[in-house]
Scaffold this motif. Structure first.
Motif, PDB file in Angstrom:
ATOM      1  N   UNK A 160     -10.136  -2.757   0.710  1.00  0.00           N
ATOM      2  CA  UNK A 160     -11.475  -2.846   0.810  1.00  0.00           C
ATOM      3  C   UNK A 160     -11.930  -1.803   1.991  1.00  0.00           C
ATOM      4  N   UNK A 161     -11.352  -2.167   3.219  1.00  0.00           N
ATOM      5  CA  UNK A 161     -11.857  -1.320   4.287  1.00  0.00           C
ATOM      6  C   UNK A 161     -11.567   0.022   3.905  1.00  0.00           C
ATOM      7  N   UNK A 162     -10.448   0.558   3.309  1.00  0.00           N
ATOM      8  CA  UNK A 162      -9.857   1.812   3.137  1.00  0.00           C
ATOM      9  C   UNK A 162     -11.026   2.584   2.456  1.00  0.00           C
TER      10      UNK A 162
ATOM     11  N   UNK B  87      -4.156   1.856   7.071  1.00  0.00           N
ATOM     12  CA  UNK B  87      -3.347   1.653   8.150  1.00  0.00           C
ATOM     13  C   UNK B  87      -4.168   1.330   9.465  1.00  0.00           C
ATOM     14  N   UNK B  88      -5.144   1.914   9.863  1.00  0.00           N
ATOM     15  CA  UNK B  88      -5.919   1.915  11.108  1.00  0.00           C
ATOM     16  C   UNK B  88      -6.512   0.489  10.810  1.00  0.00           C
ATOM     17  N   UNK B  89      -7.037   0.098   9.655  1.00  0.00           N
ATOM     18  CA  UNK B  89      -7.483  -1.237   9.688  1.00  0.00           C
ATOM     19  C   UNK B  89      -6.452  -2.270   9.746  1.00  0.00           C
TER      20      UNK B  89
ATOM     21  N   UNK C 223       0.857  -1.072   0.040  1.00  0.00           N
ATOM     22  CA  UNK C 223      -0.015  -0.001  -0.046  1.00  0.00           C
ATOM     23  C   UNK C 223       0.990   1.176  -0.080  1.00  0.00           C
ATOM     24  N   UNK C 224       2.034   0.901   0.502  1.00  0.00           N
ATOM     25  CA  UNK C 224       3.031   2.258   0.432  1.00  0.00           C
ATOM     26  C   UNK C 224       4.317   2.000  -0.316  1.00  0.00           C
ATOM     27  N   UNK C 225       4.192   1.520  -1.672  1.00  0.00           N
ATOM     28  CA  UNK C 225       5.235   1.040  -2.329  1.00  0.00           C
ATOM     29  C   UNK C 225       6.848   1.707  -2.106  1.00  0.00           C
ATOM     30  N   UNK C 226       6.556   2.995  -1.989  1.00  0.00           N
ATOM     31  CA  UNK C 226       7.668   4.008  -1.988  1.00  0.00           C
ATOM     32  C   UNK C 226       8.282   4.107  -0.510  1.00  0.00           C
TER      33      UNK C 226
END
Ligand code: SAM
Length: 306
Positions: free
Chosen positions: A107-109, A273-275, A61-64
């Motif tokens: 999904x949750x995001x 992130x929270x999920x 989700x944060x590839x960089x």
């Protein structure tokens, strides 16, 4: 080797090449640091990462963004290391656990919590149809899909005692997120000093976390939640976020992953992130299976006083 609890004299002398070979060149000389190839440093630290569920779920989700799990147990560290190596060698055949994590976090995001089973099944079918490639994420949230060729180069695990030597690995203000997820509770009074949140250690966490950066805690032990929030609240460099502020994370620039523009996409990532904090670590899943309660808190690192 990870069995050896070694730590560099200073962050500049750390060999990150062994952890992130696509981001750092090998050190020119033994004992020297590794030249950065892309101008990146570790930004997320998952303290006491256990089996690594959080970092492995967040990595695509944060590839960089470089993320590192810190774990003191040898075998557990080895397990996470092996898992990451397998994911790197075989990016096409993603670990099914993780595909699930990523898909669910994505999904949750974008959706509300408690996704209908039908939708989840559709995700599973897409995973199968795509032959276990990373593609399922694309079906859910194209924006959160890692780029073509993504291969977990931005996540690693380090065997370390996180209660010591953090400043040997990280410079002042290097981290944008630090996670304390389901830390060991150390129930007995005389063991409280072994708890990973304490006044002395908070000063170290504040040192490595940049102003605007975020510190996350979650636990299923009410007494530990009281302990952690009770120590964080009076600490002058941390300010607790309300649930509403947590929900809005990422919308304004300078929040969450500091230095990135605020946008709905950032908000989606922050929600993911929270999920992941709540549901994607092995301990979090266990608590869920046992239908235990969870309490979390998110704290912003305030600027240093003038
Ligand atoms: N965060 C993971 C999760 O949510 O699934 C693991 C939670 S587990 C209850 C706590 C972990 O912290 C254990 O794996 C333990 O070995 C690790 N740990 C405890 N003290 C540590 C320390 N000083 N430095 C690094 N890791 C530590």
């Amino acid at each position: 080797s990870i069995h050896h609890l070694a730590y560099p004299p200073s962050p500049a002398q750390m060999d990150w090449n062994t952890h992130f070979p696509t981001f750092f060149a090998p050190p020119p000389q033994e004992g020297e640091g590794s030249p950065s190839l892309k101008g990146k440093k570790v930004e997320f630290a998952d303290v006491g990462c256990g089996f690594g569920g959080l970092s492995i779920a967040l990595a695509p989700l944060f590839p960089d963004t470089l993320m590192l799990g810190l774990e003191i147990r040898v075998q557990v560290t080895q397990y996470v290391s092996d898992k990451i190596r397998a994911l790197r060698l075989n990016p096409g055949s993603v670990d099914p656990d993780n595909a699930d994590d990523v898909a669910e976090a994505a999904v949750a995001a974008g959706e509300t919590e408690g996704e209908p089973a039908a939708k989840r099944q559709k995700v599973d079918e897409t995973v199968k149809a795509e032959g276990g490639k990373l593609a399922p994420v694309r079906g859910i949230r194209p924006e959160l899909m890692p780029p073509e060729g993504y291969a977990y180069g931005n996540v690693s695990v380090l065997r370390a005692n996180a209660m010591k030597f953090l400043p040997n690995f990280f410079e002042k203000g290097q981290l944008s997120k630090i996670f304390f997820l389901f830390p060991d509770p150390h129930f007995k009074q005389r063991k409280h000093k072994a708890r990973i949140i304490s006044p002395t250690l908070l000063a170290e966490y504040a040192y490595v976390l940049r102003p605007g950066g975020l510190l996350y805690t979650i636990t299923d032990v009410p007494d530990l939640h009281t302990w952690m929030t009770g120590h964080l609240a009076p600490f002058p460099l941390f300010q607790r976020l309300t649930e509403e502020e947590i929900d809005r994370l990422g919308l304004e620039s300078g929040e969450g992953v500091v230095g990135q523009e605020g946008s709905e996409l950032q908000q989606m990532r922050e929600r993911a992130v929270m999920e992941a904090v709540k549901r994607r670590t092995e301990e979090g899943k266990k608590v869920e299976r046992n239908q235990g309660g969870k309490q979390w808190s998110v704290w912003r690192r305030l600027p240093d006083p003038e």
